[in-house]
Design an enzyme around this catalytic site. Structure first.
Site, short mmCIF file in Angstrom:
data_model
loop_
_atom_site.label_atom_id
_atom_site.label_comp_id
_atom_site.label_asym_id
_atom_site.label_seq_id
_atom_site.Cartn_x
_atom_site.Cartn_y
_atom_site.Cartn_z
N CYS A 142 16.83 -3.48 56.30
CA CYS A 142 16.47 -3.45 54.88
C CYS A 142 15.19 -2.67 54.65
CB CYS A 142 16.33 -4.85 54.33
SG CYS A 142 14.91 -5.76 54.96
N HIS B 134 12.28 -10.01 53.35
CA HIS B 134 13.28 -9.06 52.86
C HIS B 134 12.59 -7.97 52.04
CE1 HIS B 134 17.12 -7.45 52.05
NE2 HIS B 134 17.32 -7.97 50.86
N ASN C 27 19.32 -4.15 45.99
CA ASN C 27 19.42 -4.73 47.32
C ASN C 27 20.13 -3.77 48.27
OD1 ASN C 27 19.09 -6.66 49.28
ND2 ASN C 27 20.23 -8.26 48.24
#
Length: 700
Positions: free
Chosen positions: A398, A624, A648
């Site tokens: 990520c 994240h 995302n």
């Protein structure tokens, strides 16, 4: 782009894949260092520099199991014929200087008043700035020289065999490793001379103590007195049913606030799935917060933001005249909506946003001077730049996916600003996540990393398009040629050099028959030679010109991360931020993501000045990284909530077509504590070629 296959087996796999978390963690090495731990005098020993980018001893990607084998980095460099040729003493301080007094902010006046940490020479003259790299190391900038380091750490023998898995608990602590605050494990030196000449070397750094009384708090401790003083606000049951019922397990009882977002109710959790594994790791065994962390969790930031602010341990029950939260504001009928709905096949939306900024003052704007609603593209405003959202799959990438998407969009925005006209937007391939995943010696591959260090690789090495090194969600061997360092006379080649071209024998033949009409930037960047086209030559790499934390250093958000982040997004395009995702986030469907009283760990990382003012707002536990593209306001249950618009990296099937909204203005779960900007470089590589080509075609 991957095709969407709607089958039962596909959906089951998708449900398992979408919810990976520690494998998207942004806390990767078992280290923790804070600003206050690094203050004082440091001796820097520098090696020779050369045009070749060197790993300085790190593996690719950087691995914990490899790192712990280097017990003495200074000795390691000398044994590998990296002789030190110069020495520099600097003082890392918690004093601040204005960003605009050190760096050129002519085109970004909103950054000029940022307060950043000062570096002094031995005569107490300001010579540069510095920042921690989250809690893993530091970076010093002095003129045209940059020194980036990861701190030394080592296993303490209290745990099992060393592994590459993250060994930090939910509070950012570890029982297995000790971090040194007085020496580094790796040090990379980069020098940027005129005409874009970049030189690279290594360095070793250690703290200097003028007297024996200064030698204290050199290393982190795995247990402290504070850890004995905790408030038991939730239970420890880690059975799967209790994990799925996360609100009952993790949050305070008696929370009567109505939810601000909707969740999916048909998630099928298999025992061996990544979702189950992640929830068990991050939330099923979540430790109670230390008392100091509980104190800090009652205010917007871990550190007080003014001399009069005190830590408040009492939760607001809503029985006073004060608002429950600074983000709950009264409904205003005069909202200004400036969201654009341009054609995604052109740069129309980017151009309209740019023209809107031209009509506003160049200085940093107050929140009430900025649009109430603003976006660089999202599904709620029906103006997403492209439909396909990256799915990171079973890999903790990520931190790469988010930073490279922001980089790509900022290339598009910057081109619009330079050309100042409408044109067809041909940037229809993403930048290569796999290049960073496999080749970065700063980050830990699928075990995680930091967007800050992704940006560093983009500046020094450049990033090709995905078509040249497609994403596989695995740690493939880096296909760059590796050669010995010229000083490596004994042939050990432990310190490896990276040549700026892919190995001609790498597995690229599959991609040699590319339809270049679908990858226009590849066409612009390619040279006449077929070998150069499919080897990643200089012309095929996208470089970053600059990058930094929004605010100028980690935690330097001026006690108003919301305002400085909004200004940066408004002026230049999307940014990347990080936060600690709760289990509820996995099932997010729509609305404003916010979980009241989620036990989020954070620490004040600096001591107050004599006047009680803190220049740093502290460390926040995050797991994240995502892209922030804009903001807005939405009425929910009679209240108007401010939110960020996020993108995302779990594919289109998650959330609102891959996007989400998250509470704005309260630093919820650390969302406003460590955002980053990146600027594209149009003076070299693919950026230079594309800009010149488009200027010629458009008659600029």
């Amino acid at each position: 782009m991957a095709k969407r296959i709607f089958s039962v087996s596909f959906l089951l796999v998708l449900l398992n894949v979408l919810h990976i978390c520690i494998k998207f963690s942004v806390a990767d090495l078992p280290t923790h260092v804070e600003t206050k731990n690094l203050l004082g005098k440091w001796k820097i020993l520098r090696t020779k520099t050369s045009p070749n980018l060197t790993t300085c001893g790190s593996s690719q990607p950087n691995k914990n199991t490899y790192n712990v084998g280097i017990t003495d980095y200074k000795k390691y460099l000398l044994e590998n014929n990296y002789e030190f040729v110069s020495e520099l003493n600097v003082i890392l301080s918690d004093d601040y200087v204005l960003y605009g007094d050190i760096y050129n902010t002519q085109d970004n006046e909103h950054r000029s008043k940022w307060k950043v940490l000062a570096v002094y020479d031995e005569n107490k003259r300001v010579i540069g700035t510095w920042t921690t790299i989250c809690d893993e190391g530091f970076e010093i900038k002095i003129g045209n020289e940059t020194y980036a380091a990861l701190m030394h750490y080592e296993p303490n023998g209290k745990c099992g065999p060393v592994s590459d898995e993250d060994s930090l608990d939910s509070n950012g602590d570890t029982d297995c490793y000790t971090t040194s605050f007085s020496k580094i494990r790796y040090g990379w030196l980069d020098v940027e001379n005129e005409k874009n000449e970049h030189l690279h070397g290594c360095f070793y750094a250690e703290r200097i103590f003028d007297n024996v009384n200064e030698i204290k708090h050199l290393d982190s401790f795995t247990i402290d007195k504070d850890s004995q003083n905790v408030l038991q606000t939730f239970t420890y049951d880690t059975k799967l049913n209790n994990i799925l019922n996360s609100n009952n397990m993790l949050y305070k009882f008696g929370n009567l606030q109505k939810p601000t977002f909707t969740k999916r109710n048909n998630t099928n959790v298999q025992f061996n799935s990544e979702l189950n594994w992640h929830r068990m790791k991050h939330h099923g065994k979540k430790k109670p917060l230390k008392k100091s962390m509980l104190d800090a969790s009652r205010q917007t930031y871990a550190c007080p933001c003014n001399a009069n602010e005190v830590v408040d341990n009492v939760i607001n029950k809503g029985d006073s005249d004060n608002p429950v939260s600074p983000t709950l504001i009264q409904l205003n009928n005069n909202l200004k909506n400036t969201t654009q709905t341009g054609n995604k096949d052109t740069n129309e939306m980017d151009l309209e946003n740019y023209e809107d900024t031209l009509n506003s003052p160049k200085r940093e704007l107050e929140i009430n001077e900025l649009p109430k609603n603003f976006t660089w593209g999202d599904p709620w405003n029906k103006n997403t730049r492209e439909y396909e959202v990256t799915n990171q799959l079973l890999c903790g990438s990520c931190y790469i996916a988010s930073q490279l998407y922001a980089f790509k969009r900022r290339i598009e925005v910057a081109l619009t600003k330079k050309l100042d006209r409408k044109y067809l937007n041909n940037f229809d391939d993403q930048l290569s996540i796999q290049t960073v995943l496999s080749c970065s010696f700063y980050d830990q591959g699928c075990n995680g990393g930091f967007p800050y260090l992704v940006s560093k690789l983009a500046k020094l090495q450049g990033i090709p398009l995905n078509v040249y090194f497609p994403y596989s969600a695995t740690e493939e061997t880096c296909p760059y040629n590796i050669s010995k360092h010229p000083n490596d006379m004994n042939g050990s080649a432990k310190l490896r050099e990276i040549n700026a071209i892919f190995n001609s024998n790498n597995n690229m033949s599959t991609y040699n028959n590319i339809n270049n009409d679908h990858h226009q930037l590849g066409v612009y960047a390619n040279t006449a030679s077929s070998q150069e086209q499919h080897g990643i030559s200089e012309e095929n790499r996208w470089y970053a010109k600059d990058f930094n934390y929004v605010g100028g250093c980690y935690g330097c958000n001026q006690c108003n991360g919301e305002k400085i982040m909004m200004n940066e997004i408004y002026r230049n395009g999307p940014i990347v931020s990080s936060f600690e995702a709760s289990p509820d986030f996995y099932d997010y469907a729509d609305g404003v993501y916010f979980v009241e009283d989620f036990p989020h760990a954070r620490r004040c990382t600096i001591e107050p000045k004599n006047d009680g003012v803190y220049n740093i707002t502290g460390w926040d536990r995050v797991n994240h990284a995502i892209v922030l593209l804009g903001w807005g306001e939405e009425e929910i249950n009679g209240k108007l909530y401010k939110y960020w618009i996020g993108r995302n990296s779990w594919g289109n099937g998650w959330g609102k077509e891959g996007y989400f909204k998250i509470l704005r203005g309260q630093n919820f779960s650390g969302i406003e504590s460590q955002s980053l900007f990146i600027e594209p470089d149009f003076s070299r590589g693919a950026g230079k070629i594309l800009l010149e080509k488009m200027q010629k075609e458009l008659g600029n």
